[in-house]
Design a protein around this motif. Structure first.
Motif, mmCIF file in Angstrom:
data_model
loop_
_atom_site.group_PDB
_atom_site.id
_atom_site.type_symbol
_atom_site.label_atom_id
_atom_site.label_comp_id
_atom_site.label_asym_id
_atom_site.label_seq_id
_atom_site.Cartn_x
_atom_site.Cartn_y
_atom_site.Cartn_z
ATOM 1 N N ARG A 1 0.756 -1.068 0.073
ATOM 2 C CA ARG A 1 0.115 0.019 -0.037
ATOM 3 C C ARG A 1 0.943 1.203 0.033
ATOM 4 N NH1 ARG A 1 -3.127 1.003 4.178
ATOM 5 N NH2 ARG A 1 -4.742 1.967 2.954
ATOM 6 N N ASP B 1 1.016 5.823 -0.903
ATOM 7 C CA ASP B 1 0.379 7.043 -1.109
ATOM 8 C C ASP B 1 1.093 7.671 -2.163
ATOM 9 O OD1 ASP B 1 -0.851 9.605 -1.203
ATOM 10 O OD2 ASP B 1 0.592 10.314 0.775
ATOM 11 N N THR C 1 -4.539 6.934 -2.022
ATOM 12 C CA THR C 1 -3.920 5.500 -1.512
ATOM 13 C C THR C 1 -4.018 4.386 -2.638
ATOM 14 O OG1 THR C 1 -4.093 6.287 0.746
ATOM 15 C CG2 THR C 1 -3.593 3.808 0.397
#
Length: 198
Positions: free
Chosen positions: A91, A93, A151
Motif C-alpha cells: 500500500r 500514497d 492511496t
C-alpha cells in the motif's frame, strides 16, 4: 455450488468475533442469507474480509458468488484480493504528475487494470535503472486523474523483486522513461506462501 451455498461456505471461514465498522457480524450476515438477500450478504462479507486476513478460499468463493450474481466490480475486487494473497501487496500514497508535466493526460481506471513500471531501487547489470512491474488498484475512488493523489495497492508481478521495499520508502511510477508519479510506501504485506514458508 450455487450462490447461497457459496456465501454460506464463505461465512464459515470468518471468525465469529469479526465485525464491520458498523458492528455487522457473521450472525447478521446469516440473517440476510435466510432472507435471500445475497447481494447484501456478499457486500458485508467483503467488508469483513477487508478488516482482517482471511484465507485464499474466502476470496475465491466470494469471487465465484459475485460472478454468478453478475456483480462485476465485486468479482474484480475479490480476484484482486486473491492476487494479493498469492503475490503480496504494497500500500502506498501515490501522487501523479500533472498532465502538463507528464505523458499521461487522461485519468485511468482504479480497478487494477494498469500495470505500470516502478523504480524501486534496483540497477541493471550495466548500472542503469531497472524497473519492476506491479498492478495498481486505487482505493476509494473509481479512477485517478493526472495530478491526483490517492492511496493505492500494488501487486508485484515478481514478488521477489520487492522484498527490500519498506514503509517510508519513496518509489517512482513509470509508463515510459519519464516519471509518471511518486509514491511513499505505507505498508508491505508479503505473499501468503512466503509467510508460511518462513
Amino acid at each position: 455450488m450455487n450462490v447461497p451455498e457459496l456465501l454460506e461456505s464463505v461465512s464459515l471461514l470468518v471468525p465469529e468475533d469479526s465485525a464491520t465498522e458498523n458492528d455487522i457480524t457473521v450472525r447478521d450476515i446469516w440473517d440476510y442469507l435466510v432472507h435471500d438477500e445475497w447481494e447484501i450478504a456478499l457486500g458485508l462479507l467483503e467488508e469483513l474480509g477487508d478488516g482482517r486476513s482471511l484465507p485464499l478460499a474466502f476470496w475465491e468463493k466470494l469471487a465465484d458468488a459475485a460472478e454468478q450474481l453478475r456483480l462485476e466490480r465485486s468479482a474484480t475486487w475479490c480476484h484482486w484480493r486473491c492476487s494479493e494473497i498469492r503475490n503480496g501487496v504494497i500500500r502506498a500514497d501515490l501522487t501523479l504528475r500533472p498532465a502538463n508535466e507528464g505523458r499521461r493526460t487522461t485519468p485511468f481506471s482504479g480497478a487494477g487494470v494498469l500495470r505500470p513500471m516502478w523504480d524501486i531501487g534496483h540497477l541493471s547489470p550495466t548500472g542503469g535503472r531497472a524497473v519492476s512491474i506491479a498492478r495498481l488498484w486505487v482505493e476509494d475512488v473509481p479512477c485517478l486523474e493526472p495530478g491526483g493523489r490517492a492511496t493505492v495497492r500494488l501487486v508485484p508481478l515478481t514478488p521477489s523483486h520487492w522484498t527490500h521495499v519498506r514503509p517510508g520508502q519513496q518509489i517512482t511510477m513509470h509508463e515510459d522513461r519519464t516519471v509518471a508519479g511518486t509514491a511513499v510506501i505505507l505498508e508491505v504485506h508479503r505473499p501468503a506462501t512466503a509467510m508460511t514458508a518462513g
